[in-house]
Motif scaffolding. Sequence first.
Motif, PDB file in Angstrom:
ATOM      1  N   ILE A   1      41.571  43.611  34.855  1.00 17.75           N
ATOM      2  CA  ILE A   1      40.773  42.697  35.677  1.00 17.75           C
ATOM      3  C   ILE A   1      41.716  41.585  36.108  1.00 17.75           C
ATOM      4  O   ILE A   1      42.435  41.009  35.291  1.00 17.75           O
ATOM      5  N   LYS A   2      41.720  41.331  37.423  1.00 18.73           N
ATOM      6  CA  LYS A   2      42.517  40.241  37.976  1.00 18.73           C
ATOM      7  C   LYS A   2      41.669  39.435  38.962  1.00 18.73           C
ATOM      8  O   LYS A   2      40.622  39.872  39.372  1.00 18.73           O
ATOM      9  N   GLY A   3      42.172  38.252  39.292  1.00 21.13           N
ATOM     10  CA  GLY A   3      41.463  37.440  40.280  1.00 21.13           C
ATOM     11  C   GLY A   3      40.925  36.141  39.717  1.00 21.13           C
ATOM     12  O   GLY A   3      40.251  35.397  40.425  1.00 21.13           O
ATOM     13  N   GLY A   4      41.251  35.860  38.441  1.00 23.90           N
ATOM     14  CA  GLY A   4      40.833  34.588  37.843  1.00 23.90           C
ATOM     15  C   GLY A   4      41.344  33.401  38.659  1.00 23.90           C
ATOM     16  O   GLY A   4      40.705  32.354  38.728  1.00 23.90           O
ATOM     17  N   GLY A   5      42.491  33.601  39.293  1.00 25.39           N
ATOM     18  CA  GLY A   5      43.065  32.532  40.117  1.00 25.39           C
ATOM     19  C   GLY A   5      42.664  32.649  41.582  1.00 25.39           C
ATOM     20  O   GLY A   5      43.134  31.887  42.430  1.00 25.39           O
ATOM     21  N   GLY A   6      41.838  33.638  41.885  1.00 27.05           N
ATOM     22  CA  GLY A   6      41.307  33.778  43.240  1.00 27.05           C
ATOM     23  C   GLY A   6      42.251  34.458  44.225  1.00 27.05           C
ATOM     24  O   GLY A   6      42.011  34.420  45.424  1.00 27.05           O
ATOM     25  N   ALA A   7      43.295  35.111  43.708  1.00 23.39           N
ATOM     26  CA  ALA A   7      44.288  35.699  44.632  1.00 23.39           C
ATOM     27  C   ALA A   7      44.262  37.233  44.600  1.00 23.39           C
ATOM     28  O   ALA A   7      45.217  37.889  44.994  1.00 23.39           O
ATOM     29  N   LEU A   8      43.145  37.805  44.137  1.00 25.26           N
ATOM     30  CA  LEU A   8      43.127  39.254  43.879  1.00 25.26           C
ATOM     31  C   LEU A   8      43.429  40.116  45.094  1.00 25.26           C
ATOM     32  O   LEU A   8      44.030  41.184  44.969  1.00 25.26           O
TER      33      LEU A   8
ATOM     34  N   GLN B   1      45.406  39.592  47.926  1.00 23.12           N
ATOM     35  CA  GLN B   1      46.843  39.723  48.205  1.00 23.12           C
ATOM     36  C   GLN B   1      47.547  40.374  47.017  1.00 23.12           C
ATOM     37  O   GLN B   1      48.479  41.164  47.192  1.00 23.12           O
ATOM     38  N   GLU B   2      47.097  40.059  45.810  1.00 22.21           N
ATOM     39  CA  GLU B   2      47.730  40.654  44.617  1.00 22.21           C
ATOM     40  C   GLU B   2      47.591  42.172  44.624  1.00 22.21           C
ATOM     41  O   GLU B   2      48.534  42.898  44.297  1.00 22.21           O
ATOM     42  N   LYS B   3      46.396  42.657  45.007  1.00 18.90           N
ATOM     43  CA  LYS B   3      46.204  44.113  44.978  1.00 18.90           C
ATOM     44  C   LYS B   3      46.982  44.795  46.101  1.00 18.90           C
ATOM     45  O   LYS B   3      47.567  45.862  45.913  1.00 18.90           O
TER      46      LYS B   3
ATOM     47  N   GLY C   1      53.535  37.467  41.540  1.00 17.73           N
ATOM     48  CA  GLY C   1      52.116  37.262  41.255  1.00 17.73           C
ATOM     49  C   GLY C   1      51.708  35.806  41.300  1.00 17.73           C
ATOM     50  O   GLY C   1      52.491  34.908  41.632  1.00 17.73           O
ATOM     51  N   THR C   2      50.448  35.590  40.947  1.00 20.23           N
ATOM     52  CA  THR C   2      49.849  34.249  40.987  1.00 20.23           C
ATOM     53  C   THR C   2      49.233  33.932  39.626  1.00 20.23           C
ATOM     54  O   THR C   2      48.729  34.825  38.945  1.00 20.23           O
ATOM     55  N   GLY C   3      49.271  32.636  39.248  1.00 28.59           N
ATOM     56  CA  GLY C   3      48.681  32.230  37.968  1.00 28.59           C
ATOM     57  C   GLY C   3      49.726  31.563  37.098  1.00 28.59           C
ATOM     58  O   GLY C   3      50.908  31.468  37.485  1.00 28.59           O
ATOM     59  N   SER C   4      49.313  31.098  35.918  1.00 35.99           N
ATOM     60  CA  SER C   4      50.233  30.332  35.083  1.00 35.99           C
ATOM     61  C   SER C   4      51.344  31.213  34.492  1.00 35.99           C
ATOM     62  O   SER C   4      52.481  30.749  34.349  1.00 35.99           O
ATOM     63  N   THR C   5      51.033  32.461  34.171  1.00 34.76           N
ATOM     64  CA  THR C   5      52.073  33.347  33.615  1.00 34.76           C
ATOM     65  C   THR C   5      53.059  33.740  34.715  1.00 34.76           C
ATOM     66  O   THR C   5      54.283  33.727  34.519  1.00 34.76           O
ATOM     67  N   ALA C   6      52.511  34.051  35.880  1.00 32.46           N
ATOM     68  CA  ALA C   6      53.373  34.415  37.013  1.00 32.46           C
ATOM     69  C   ALA C   6      54.247  33.225  37.435  1.00 32.46           C
ATOM     70  O   ALA C   6      55.372  33.423  37.920  1.00 32.46           O
TER      71      ALA C   6
ATOM     72  N   GLY D   1      46.114  37.657  24.020  1.00 37.14           N
ATOM     73  CA  GLY D   1      44.666  37.444  24.142  1.00 37.14           C
ATOM     74  C   GLY D   1      44.041  38.177  25.327  1.00 37.14           C
ATOM     75  O   GLY D   1      42.814  38.273  25.426  1.00 37.14           O
ATOM     76  N   LYS D   2      44.871  38.711  26.219  1.00 37.06           N
ATOM     77  CA  LYS D   2      44.334  39.377  27.403  1.00 37.06           C
ATOM     78  C   LYS D   2      43.987  40.848  27.127  1.00 37.06           C
ATOM     79  O   LYS D   2      43.397  41.514  27.971  1.00 37.06           O
ATOM     80  N   GLU D   3      44.380  41.353  25.953  1.00 33.77           N
ATOM     81  CA  GLU D   3      44.112  42.765  25.670  1.00 33.77           C
ATOM     82  C   GLU D   3      42.665  42.958  25.213  1.00 33.77           C
ATOM     83  O   GLU D   3      42.164  42.204  24.378  1.00 33.77           O
TER      84      GLU D   3
ATOM     85  N   ASP E   1      53.139  40.442  37.798  1.00 35.86           N
ATOM     86  CA  ASP E   1      51.975  39.565  37.948  1.00 35.86           C
ATOM     87  C   ASP E   1      51.260  39.428  36.605  1.00 35.86           C
ATOM     88  O   ASP E   1      51.459  40.243  35.694  1.00 35.86           O
ATOM     89  N   GLY E   2      50.438  38.416  36.481  1.00 39.49           N
ATOM     90  CA  GLY E   2      49.612  38.238  35.286  1.00 39.49           C
ATOM     91  C   GLY E   2      48.331  39.047  35.401  1.00 39.49           C
ATOM     92  O   GLY E   2      48.134  39.799  36.353  1.00 39.49           O
ATOM     93  N   ALA E   3      47.458  38.906  34.414  1.00 40.66           N
ATOM     94  CA  ALA E   3      46.147  39.576  34.453  1.00 40.66           C
ATOM     95  C   ALA E   3      45.172  38.783  33.602  1.00 40.66           C
ATOM     96  O   ALA E   3      45.578  38.015  32.724  1.00 40.66           O
ATOM     97  N   ASP E   4      43.897  38.980  33.869  1.00 39.68           N
ATOM     98  CA  ASP E   4      42.863  38.328  33.052  1.00 39.68           C
ATOM     99  C   ASP E   4      42.475  39.211  31.875  1.00 39.68           C
ATOM    100  O   ASP E   4      42.115  38.705  30.811  1.00 39.68           O
ATOM    101  N   GLU E   5      42.543  40.521  32.069  1.00 40.38           N
ATOM    102  CA  GLU E   5      42.296  41.489  30.980  1.00 40.38           C
ATOM    103  C   GLU E   5      43.097  42.753  31.265  1.00 40.38           C
ATOM    104  O   GLU E   5      43.284  43.118  32.431  1.00 40.38           O
TER     105      GLU E   5
HETATM  106  C1  5RP Z   1      45.180  35.296  39.812  1.00 43.49           C
HETATM  107  C2  5RP Z   1      45.272  36.284  38.713  1.00 43.49           C
HETATM  108  C3  5RP Z   1      46.077  35.882  37.512  1.00 43.49           C
HETATM  109  O1  5RP Z   1      47.107  36.785  37.353  1.00 43.49           O
HETATM  110  C4  5RP Z   1      45.189  35.909  36.311  1.00 43.49           C
HETATM  111  O2  5RP Z   1      44.085  35.039  36.553  1.00 43.49           O
HETATM  112  C5  5RP Z   1      45.928  35.452  35.047  1.00 43.49           C
HETATM  113  O3  5RP Z   1      46.262  34.087  35.165  1.00 43.49           O
HETATM  114  P1  5RP Z   1      47.055  33.320  34.031  1.00 43.49           P
HETATM  115  O4  5RP Z   1      48.418  33.913  33.968  1.00 43.49           O
HETATM  116  O5  5RP Z   1      47.051  31.888  34.497  1.00 43.49           O
HETATM  117  O6  5RP Z   1      46.290  33.490  32.731  1.00 43.49           O
HETATM  118  O7  5RP Z   1      44.764  37.372  38.766  1.00 43.49           O
HETATM  119  O8  5RP Z   1      44.307  35.738  40.822  1.00 43.49           O
END
Ligand code: 5RP
Length: 262
Positions: free
Chosen positions: A101-108, A110-112, A32-37, A128-130, A89-93
Amino acid sequence: MTSELSLIDKAKFISAKRASQYVESGMKVGLGTGSTAAWLVKCLGERVRDEGLQIKGVPTSTRTAELAREVGIEVITLDQARWLDLTIDGADEFDSDLNLIKGGGGALLQEKIVATASDQMIVIADAGKEVGTLGAFPLPIEVIPFGLQTTKALVEETLVSMDVLGRDTTLRMNGDAPFVTDEGNHILDLHLKRIGDARQLALVINQMPGVVENGLFIDICDRVIIGFGDGRVEIRDLSEGRVATERFDFADTDNLFADLVD
Ligand code: 5RP
């Protein structure tokens, strides 16, 4: 070293660390993409280096591809892999049905595609994402550059008949210019506040000609691993209908991850 991390970074780190234990030699893994990934990729790189773990990784963004190569993971394309054993992968919610909900990092996009081409998807997240209902986080949708303003107007008009609380849409920016995804598209963020029927919204949005994909991941995630700043990790498994709580000892990681935090 982990004692220098903020509580939220500790939470992200332990969810990623726990998820990395689901990866076995021989697997093809969606990254996945993002800080958690990014933590996940580093944890897997550790296992490649120290345990000789043999995996092939399919990254969901150029950022993740660079990091994966840096930490020694063999990177292949999705077309080379065809199908994956697991995507993490990570998630926004996420909600109680593990819809996301994903895509906060703009990679939704390819992620999907990558998550959908996997036997299993594990989401890693801090607590905090729940959410009870999806929608407080603005829903990203990827749109093509051609006719961008027309697509935006069409989306806004369509939202009038949808079960949502807010209808503002904003074009995601990168400084003074519109943000550009790895696929050369743009992102509209929909400030919906509350999404009454996520399944219906996901279908309706994807009907619009200028829309490539939306950030609602419905029935894609199988398991969520939630990290807490105090070292607790909760594993929620949809198919087994089970919740397991474990405790993570940060003391064990101080030497192990000294070189991972930079
Ligand atoms: C990127 C994403 C990320 O997984 C999502 O934004 C969570 O990011 P982070 O782990 O940095 O909180 O969907 O498109």
